[in-house]
Write a protein that holds these residues in place. Structure first.
Motif, mmCIF file in Angstrom:
data_model
loop_
_atom_site.group_PDB
_atom_site.id
_atom_site.type_symbol
_atom_site.label_atom_id
_atom_site.label_comp_id
_atom_site.label_asym_id
_atom_site.label_seq_id
_atom_site.Cartn_x
_atom_site.Cartn_y
_atom_site.Cartn_z
ATOM 1 N N TYR A 85 38.648 28.607 50.628
ATOM 2 C CA TYR A 85 37.493 27.386 50.654
ATOM 3 C C TYR A 85 36.015 28.272 50.092
ATOM 4 O O TYR A 85 35.492 27.436 49.378
ATOM 5 N N GLU B 42 43.030 29.370 53.614
ATOM 6 C CA GLU B 42 42.404 30.336 54.464
ATOM 7 C C GLU B 42 40.939 30.191 54.025
ATOM 8 O O GLU B 42 40.676 29.611 52.917
ATOM 9 N N LEU B 43 40.212 30.918 54.624
ATOM 10 C CA LEU B 43 38.808 30.885 54.398
ATOM 11 C C LEU B 43 38.220 31.380 53.091
ATOM 12 O O LEU B 43 37.273 30.793 52.535
ATOM 13 N N GLU C 236 33.717 35.729 60.126
ATOM 14 C CA GLU C 236 33.872 34.309 59.735
ATOM 15 C C GLU C 236 32.543 33.623 59.296
ATOM 16 O O GLU C 236 32.313 33.169 58.057
ATOM 17 N N ARG C 237 31.640 33.649 60.225
ATOM 18 C CA ARG C 237 30.421 32.873 59.908
ATOM 19 C C ARG C 237 29.475 33.561 58.988
ATOM 20 O O ARG C 237 28.597 33.171 58.347
ATOM 21 N N TYR D 51 35.785 27.417 61.749
ATOM 22 C CA TYR D 51 35.767 29.063 61.779
ATOM 23 C C TYR D 51 34.391 29.301 62.574
ATOM 24 O O TYR D 51 33.397 29.186 62.373
ATOM 25 N N GLN D 52 34.732 30.039 63.734
ATOM 26 C CA GLN D 52 33.826 30.543 64.789
ATOM 27 C C GLN D 52 33.485 31.944 65.081
ATOM 28 O O GLN D 52 32.685 32.337 65.727
ATOM 29 N N LYS D 53 34.423 32.840 64.480
ATOM 30 C CA LYS D 53 34.157 34.247 64.650
ATOM 31 C C LYS D 53 33.005 34.602 63.863
ATOM 32 O O LYS D 53 32.660 33.942 62.901
ATOM 33 N N TYR E 68 35.637 21.522 56.188
ATOM 34 C CA TYR E 68 36.633 22.510 56.870
ATOM 35 C C TYR E 68 36.014 23.678 57.158
ATOM 36 O O TYR E 68 36.576 24.302 58.140
ATOM 37 N N LEU E 69 34.828 24.048 57.037
ATOM 38 C CA LEU E 69 34.216 25.512 57.245
ATOM 39 C C LEU E 69 33.698 25.464 58.714
ATOM 40 O O LEU E 69 33.759 26.439 59.296
#
Length: 762
Positions: A6, A2-3, A32-33, A27-29, A23-24
């Protein structure tokens, strides 16, 4: 993984940081950003300059988005250091930055425009100046042209985005390749805001030696709305007026519009000579475009005759000359000779008209770019701009009222106004024409608000309320009166309370459609909210103008009429006495054995006027809400006015909260009102997570504090999911560490309230 896992690893500064950063990117939302950007800024950027080139490239790629750049700018504002500033400069210089305008939603474009054209550029320049870094200075200098290139290449960026780029002073729109692309975009879709800005830039540089170049460049534009284009150059130098009017086809209606302005006595009396001269030259240029038939039509119109006669009535020779030269042009076209054949006037007219009729030389497009770049012309322009003009001596007319002779009486007092028509005449008093203007404004400063309150709910106030509001809102503080803005607000509140429905509608219309300043808009919002509170029965003691002023009540009739009423009353006394004697014969006897408790108990005073909060208050509230929704649908972030957007947005949201507070809990429409406010706050809270503004967050929290006063079960049914979403956004802001101590406490209180209300959904 999961984010969150990380990010926890990233905080430890692992050796495999490059792999972890890779890996990061998946994540595009926005949420998340935001977490990624916050972690990078708080834990990784502290060693940014020490990292190798590949790590720095990946970090810039992760931050190269609307959320990441917003967080970088926010960090620069909070604490400027070399690592964060360098990361910002590298991010906007990275190859990935060229893709920042791809796949952008319409609702995000306004926010992105403000971020890229204003906030990023400001922080780059500030960092370059304060840190004294040549590398940052080069990045700041490259950035405007790079952004404009992206905007012109993108199908998403609209004219507002392009105009935002042009406002950055480092951009030169007359550079050949840039101008060619701007012309192509303009010819595809005209934008008058761009044209106005372009003409403004030309106005500061144009002169007789380079007019040919600018004439050729303007000729490349396919302008559809020529009347608007002409309106942009009414007060411009003659050379620019000739360029614009020279491209215009004959337009008799346009000429009539400017003759109407030229003929007004108020314009003739109140306009400076230089402005008057520019309008005269523009009018002559437009008249020269007309054919003989159109000239004949103009000559027979009353406004043309008024224009000539009103100018001839002036005491100024220069003003008379302006009227005569216009009359000469029309008369000479019809009769082959001027209207005023006077030797001295003829010489002046010839010099004046030679400048207007002088043709503009032709040139090629290549020559045009060369002409406007000429070094000699630049030096000449700088010399012209720095030339000192010696002011003309002031001549004071001899006037008996200005005499120092003490035997001359001076009347410096004015009567206190009784009627609102008098108030309007006092407000309109001009110090240039009325020697008692100061005294009139001074007496209004003392009595206007209390006087208006004595007229509450009257036909007189209903008739004059809009005119009073218009005058009070536009009145300048010419006499430097103390607490003037407080006085202005108290007067507006008094008018609005006395004639609420009509006054509130006028204020809302002025707020959205009037050409007024930010301070006036905030004053209107304050007036609406405080007036609503007073009408609802809530007493705000800090509002001025409620005190009673002696002499402002009902006035006694003149003495001779008053005596007639007294005489009439004396005549009626015998008749009243006989009636009283007859009533005495009907005396009632008996003993009262019981008195109803309703007659002895003091009825509690109403705290809120339910008639008002059920009818007039919801109308105003929903009108404000619907307008906000319309604006937000266009911008995606409320009102967009540059740096001052947070101030206006926060005040508007607070106004909605204050009005809603008047309705809770008694209004029959309170649930609909609460639901609309919560929906607005939820949408704006989402923007705050990406682009944090402290004063806007405080306004959102104030609105939530008002909304959660309602019944918990009803709130769960109405806006349960929205409340949970706002709780999550608040928790993100709390975790980011961007809030001050007071705001943290307020957020914590709201989060606990939402948890209590929405617990079945948790």
């Amino acid at each position: 993984m999961e984010l969150k896992v990380y990010l926890e690893e990233l905080k430890k500064g692992p050796a495999n940081i490059l792999e972890l950063l890779g890996y990061l990117g998946a994540y595009q939302k926005d949420a998340e950003r935001l977490q990624i950007a916050s972690t990078l800024i708080n834990h990784t950027l502290s060693v940014y300059k020490l990292a190798d080139e590949e790590v720095r490239r990946v970090i810039c790629d992760l931050l190269c988005c609307r959320v990441g750049l917003g967080q970088l700018v926010l960090q620069c504002k909070r604490k400027l250091d070399g690592n964060v500033a360098q990361a910002l400069a590298d991010t906007v210089s990275a190859p990935r930055f060229k893709q920042i305008l791809t796949n952008v939603q319409h609702s995000e474009l306004s926010e992105l425009r403000s971020l890229l054209t204003v906030r990023v550029y400001e922080e780059l320049n500030r960092a370059a100046t304060e840190l004294r870094s040549d590398e940052l200075r080069e990045a700041a200098d490259r950035y405007p042209k790079c952004l404009l290139d992206l905007a012109l290449s993108s199908s998403v960026a609209d004219w507002r985005f392009v105009n935002g780029c042009l406002r950055m002073h480092a951009v030169d729109p007359f550079e050949k390749t840039v101008y060619t692309r701007l012309v192509a975009k303009f010819n595809d879709k005209n934008d008058m805001a761009f044209l106005k800005r372009l003409l403004g830039l030309i106005e500061s540089a144009i002169q007789d030696s380079n007019v040919a170049g600018y004439n050729k460049l303007i000729g490349e534009l396919e302008i559809h709305d020529w009347p608007t284009a002409v309106s942009f150059v009414v007060n411009s130098p003659l050379e620019l007026q000739k360029v614009v009017v020279g491209r215009l086809q004959a337009d008799e209606s346009l000429v009539q519009r400017y003759i109407s302005l030229f003929s007004l006595k108020s314009y003739i009396q109140q306009t400076s000579f230089s402005e008057h001269e520019r309008l005269t030259r523009l009018l002559l240029l437009l008249l020269r475009k007309l054919n003989d038939t159109q000239i004949k039509d103009i000559s027979t119109q009353g406004e043309f005759l008024d224009a000539i006669s009103n100018h001839l009535e002036s005491n100024s020779p220069k003003v008379r000359f302006f009227g005569m030269v216009v009359g000469d042009l029309i008369y000479e076209r019809l009769n082959k000779k001027p209207m005023f054949d006077i030797e001295e006037h003829n010489r002046e007219r010839e010099i004046f008209m030679n400048k207007i009729t002088k043709p503009i030389p032709d040139c090629t497009l290549e020559e045009a770019f060369s002409i406007i770049r000429s070094k000699e012309q630049t030096i000449e322009r700088q010399f012209t701009e720095t030339k000192i003009i010696k002011p003309a001596p002031v001549v004071i007319d001899s006037d008996p009222e200005d005499s120092d002779d003490e035997t001359v009486p001076r009347k410096r007092t004015v009567p206190t106004p009784v009627y609102l028509k008098e108030v309007i005449s006092y407000l309109q008093a001009d110090s240039q024409k009325d020697q008692l203007a100061y005294e009139k404004h001074e007496i209004l400063y003392k009595v206007l608000a209390p006087l208006v309150r004595t007229k509450a709910n009257s036909q007189e106030l209903h008739f004059y309320s809009e005119a009073l509001l218009d005058l009070v809102l536009s009145l300048p503080n010419s006499y430097k009166l103390a607490d003037f803005e407080s006085w202005r607000l108290s007067c507006c509140i008094a008018i609005c309370v006395g004639d609420f429905e009509q006054a509130a509608a006028f204020l809302i219309k002025s707020f959205f459609s009037g050409d007024i300043s930010l301070n006036r808009r905030i004053l209107i919002l304050s007036c609406l909210s405080l007036s609503a509170r007073e009408k609802a029965g809530l007493n705000d003691e800090f509002v001025a103008g409620k005190e009673t002023v002696p002499g402002l009540g009902p006035q006694r009739l003149p003495e001779n009429i008053h005596r007639q009423f007294i005489q009439y009353e004396e005549q009626q006394k015998p008749e009243l006495k006989s009636i009283t004697e007859q009533m005495d014969t009907l005396k009632l006897t008996g003993t009262v054995t019981r008195i109803s408790s309703r007659l002895t108990k003091k009825k509690p005073t109403k705290t809120k006027d339910t008639r008002f909060i059920n009818n007039e208050l919801p109308k105003m509230y929903f009108l404000l809400v619907s307008t906000w929704q319309y604006v937000n649908s266009k911008t995606g972030s409320g009102f967009v006015i540059g740096h001052y957007s947070p101030i206006l947005n926060s005040h508007f949201l607070r106004t909605l909260a204050l009005i809603l507070d008047c309705a809770i809990p008694s209004s029959i429409q309170v649930l609909d009102m609460v639901r609309e406010l919560v929906l607005i706050l939820a949408e704006h809270m989402k923007q705050l997570v990406v682009q944090y503004e402290e004063i806007v967050l405080e306004a959102v929290l104030a609105g939530l504090r008002t909304a959660v006063q309602c019944d918990n079960s009803l709130l769960r049914q109405l806006v349960g999911p929205e409340l949970i979403a706002m709780r999550d956004y608040l928790e993100i802001l709390l975790a980011n560490g961007v809030l001050n101590e007071t705001t943290i406490q307020n957020c914590g209180h709201i989060v606990s309230e939402i948890n209590r209300i929405a617990s079945p959904f948790a």
